[in-house]
Design a protein around this motif. Structure first.
Motif, PDB file in Angstrom:
ATOM      1  N   TYR A 221     -89.301   0.440  36.578  1.00  0.00           N
ATOM      2  CA  TYR A 221     -90.698   0.051  36.471  1.00  0.00           C
ATOM      3  C   TYR A 221     -91.004  -0.086  38.008  1.00  0.00           C
ATOM      4  O   TYR A 221     -91.540  -0.979  38.589  1.00  0.00           O
ATOM      5  CB  TYR A 221     -90.058  -1.725  35.863  1.00  0.00           C
ATOM      6  N   SER A 222     -90.697   0.730  38.573  1.00  0.00           N
ATOM      7  CA  SER A 222     -90.629   1.128  39.949  1.00  0.00           C
ATOM      8  C   SER A 222     -92.416   1.627  40.301  1.00  0.00           C
ATOM      9  O   SER A 222     -92.764   2.128  40.069  1.00  0.00           O
ATOM     10  CB  SER A 222     -89.742   2.539  40.502  1.00  0.00           C
ATOM     11  N   PRO A 223     -92.585   0.419  40.931  1.00  0.00           N
ATOM     12  CA  PRO A 223     -93.996   0.672  41.786  1.00  0.00           C
ATOM     13  C   PRO A 223     -93.878   2.221  42.851  1.00  0.00           C
ATOM     14  O   PRO A 223     -93.254   1.737  43.625  1.00  0.00           O
ATOM     15  CB  PRO A 223     -94.464  -0.042  42.213  1.00  0.00           C
ATOM     16  N   GLU A 224     -95.163   2.290  43.528  1.00  0.00           N
ATOM     17  CA  GLU A 224     -95.156   3.236  44.465  1.00  0.00           C
ATOM     18  C   GLU A 224     -95.103   2.197  45.930  1.00  0.00           C
ATOM     19  O   GLU A 224     -94.531   2.453  46.834  1.00  0.00           O
ATOM     20  CB  GLU A 224     -96.327   4.315  44.361  1.00  0.00           C
ATOM     21  N   LYS A 225     -95.808   0.965  45.554  1.00  0.00           N
ATOM     22  CA  LYS A 225     -95.862   0.034  47.009  1.00  0.00           C
ATOM     23  C   LYS A 225     -94.071  -0.527  46.689  1.00  0.00           C
ATOM     24  O   LYS A 225     -93.861  -0.712  45.719  1.00  0.00           O
ATOM     25  CB  LYS A 225     -96.615  -0.525  46.914  1.00  0.00           C
ATOM     26  N   ILE A 279     -99.499  -5.637  39.418  1.00  0.00           N
ATOM     27  CA  ILE A 279     -98.804  -5.068  40.961  1.00  0.00           C
ATOM     28  C   ILE A 279     -99.112  -3.418  40.936  1.00  0.00           C
ATOM     29  O   ILE A 279     -99.541  -2.984  41.336  1.00  0.00           O
ATOM     30  CB  ILE A 279     -97.067  -4.549  39.990  1.00  0.00           C
ATOM     31  N   HIS A 280    -100.202  -3.123  39.351  1.00  0.00           N
ATOM     32  CA  HIS A 280    -100.893  -2.061  39.046  1.00  0.00           C
ATOM     33  C   HIS A 280    -102.142  -1.957  39.643  1.00  0.00           C
ATOM     34  O   HIS A 280    -102.688  -1.241  40.737  1.00  0.00           O
ATOM     35  CB  HIS A 280    -101.652  -1.474  37.869  1.00  0.00           C
ATOM     36  N   ASP A 281    -102.802  -2.928  39.433  1.00  0.00           N
ATOM     37  CA  ASP A 281    -103.966  -3.041  41.332  1.00  0.00           C
ATOM     38  C   ASP A 281    -103.621  -2.973  42.810  1.00  0.00           C
ATOM     39  O   ASP A 281    -104.532  -2.818  43.425  1.00  0.00           O
ATOM     40  CB  ASP A 281    -104.864  -4.076  40.913  1.00  0.00           C
ATOM     41  N   LEU A 282    -102.884  -3.718  42.903  1.00  0.00           N
ATOM     42  CA  LEU A 282    -102.126  -3.822  44.142  1.00  0.00           C
ATOM     43  C   LEU A 282    -101.537  -2.583  44.571  1.00  0.00           C
ATOM     44  O   LEU A 282    -101.538  -2.760  45.707  1.00  0.00           O
ATOM     45  CB  LEU A 282    -101.145  -5.337  44.428  1.00  0.00           C
ATOM     46  N   GLN A 283    -101.084  -1.651  44.001  1.00  0.00           N
ATOM     47  CA  GLN A 283    -101.150  -0.079  44.310  1.00  0.00           C
ATOM     48  C   GLN A 283    -102.402   0.699  45.030  1.00  0.00           C
ATOM     49  O   GLN A 283    -102.396   1.102  46.411  1.00  0.00           O
ATOM     50  CB  GLN A 283    -100.998   0.761  43.075  1.00  0.00           C
ATOM     51  N   LEU A 284    -103.456  -0.466  44.914  1.00  0.00           N
ATOM     52  CA  LEU A 284    -104.723   0.308  45.333  1.00  0.00           C
ATOM     53  C   LEU A 284    -105.614  -0.725  46.285  1.00  0.00           C
ATOM     54  O   LEU A 284    -106.496  -0.459  46.886  1.00  0.00           O
ATOM     55  CB  LEU A 284    -105.394   0.539  44.414  1.00  0.00           C
TER      56      LEU A 284
END
Ligand code: TXA
Ligand code: MG
Length: 325
Positions: A221-225, A279-284
């Motif tokens: 589940y690793s986010p980019e940020k 968390i998806h949205d926070l990537q942007l």
């Protein structure tokens, strides 16, 4: 490029032709293929960049399909199927000969569930085959809870059915069954306590001992940020203005002026529904890291903390980039 489909008949035809269709379930979007077509299933591994040792869950729409996929006579199976299906519970059972080895990564067990989503159930029924589907993201990345997350990750998928935001938000609970009862392989919104009302917990195995779900790695589940858990950065002086704090009950450490409450009022099920999407949205967003307040590890909190720990695992070492010198 992925084609967005509204028509389930077209999607079902694509499944029958051996194509890949991403579709909503109540938990997360799945990347589906005809589970009985090994070549179609191989394409799932390829597109997801998933290691071949990590088996897939097979999705069904009725109980007669269950007894074609497993020969397991364990009486607990039908009790749990009646109580929890359709719903976010996956049972790992002895597989029948019908299930291709590629689906189970060569194991003699298969994970099966009946999803609680009209679109998913209709797709399976109309395709007239069980559908093998992992979460529709690149291996190790955040699970998708909206069609746009799928397209962001897997632009090469043949088709995506857009069913809006999923209603549970985190993946199914996975259990293994034996004559002694069940063991928990992956926590979810159906908790150990929920299942223990009907079937005993198999105490002959300690937690973390014996066969685990092969896909259950520390990092996932690793986010980019970078995402950090508050308990992992205790005592460290973070450059708060660069981050955002995801609050549960307690106010942020000093300096965090960007604060987001995932579930005002403290409802853990609502937290689960929104978590991956937020968390998806926070990537942007214009932030450099995400700091998440730890949740109480009870009920659904166990499953959420499992996901958050895995999401933070690869990032722990990078915390020094965000410290005051
Ligand atoms: O909610 C869900 O379960 C979603 C939706 C799409 O149904 N699916 C999902 O699949 O989360 P995936 O592939 O991301 O995770 C499934 C995990 C695998 O990583 C593997 O560890 C476990 O299920 N699994 C599948 N078959 C298994 C088996 N025979 N024995 C042990 N673990 C198994
Ligand atoms: Mg997954």
């Amino acid at each position: 490029m992925a084609e967005i489909l509204k028509d389930i008949n077209l999607a079902a035809r694509a499944i029958r032709e051996g194509k890949l269709v991403a579709f909503p379930t109540e938990t997360v979007y799945g990347l589906g293929a005809d589970a009985l077509n090994p070549i179609a299933v191989a394409r799932i591994f390829e597109l997801k960049e998933r290691p071949s040792f990590d088996p897939l869950i097979v999705h069904i729409s009725n109980l007669s399909a269950l007894y074609k996929l497993t020969d397991d006579p364990n009486p607990y199976i039908s009790i749990l199927a009646q109580k929890f299906w359709p719903g976010p519970l996956t049972m790992v059972l002895k597989k029948s000969k019908l299930v291709p080895d590629i689906v189970t990564s060569g194991l003699d067990t298969v994970g099966i569930r009946m999803p609680d989503s009209d679109i998913a159930l209709q797709l399976i029924k109309t395709s007239n085959c069980p559908i093998a589907a992992p979460s529709a993201n690149k291996f190790g990345k955040l699970s998708p809870t909206k069609a746009e997350h799928v397209i962001g990750h897997l632009s090469d998928v043949d088709y995506v059915i857009d069913g809006g935001q999923t209603t549970v938000g985190i993946e199914s609970t996975i259990i293994a069954l034996s004559e002694n009862g069940f063991r928990l392989l992956r926590p979810g919104v159906i908790t150990r306590g929920d299942i223990e009302r009907y079937v005993p917990y198999d105490e002959t195995h300690e937690e973390g001992d014996g066969v685990a779900a092969p896909g259950m790695m520390d990092a996932h589940y690793s986010p980019e940020k970078p995402l950090f858990l508050l308990s992992d950065v205790e005592g460290l002086k973070l450059q708060a203005q660069r981050g955002i704090y995801i609050q549960f009950r307690n106010a942020p450490p000093p300096g965090f002026d960007k604060v987001l409450e995932m579930a005002p009022g403290g409802d853990l099920k609502k937290y689960a529904v929104r978590m991956f999407s937020v968390i998806h949205d926070l990537q942007l967003r214009n932030i450099d890291f995400i700091l998440v307040e730890d949740l109480p590890e009870e009920g659904v909190g166990i499953a959420i903390m499992d996901r958050l720990r895995k999401a933070s695992f690869n990032h722990k070492a990078s915390v020094s980039r965000f410290l005051h010198k």
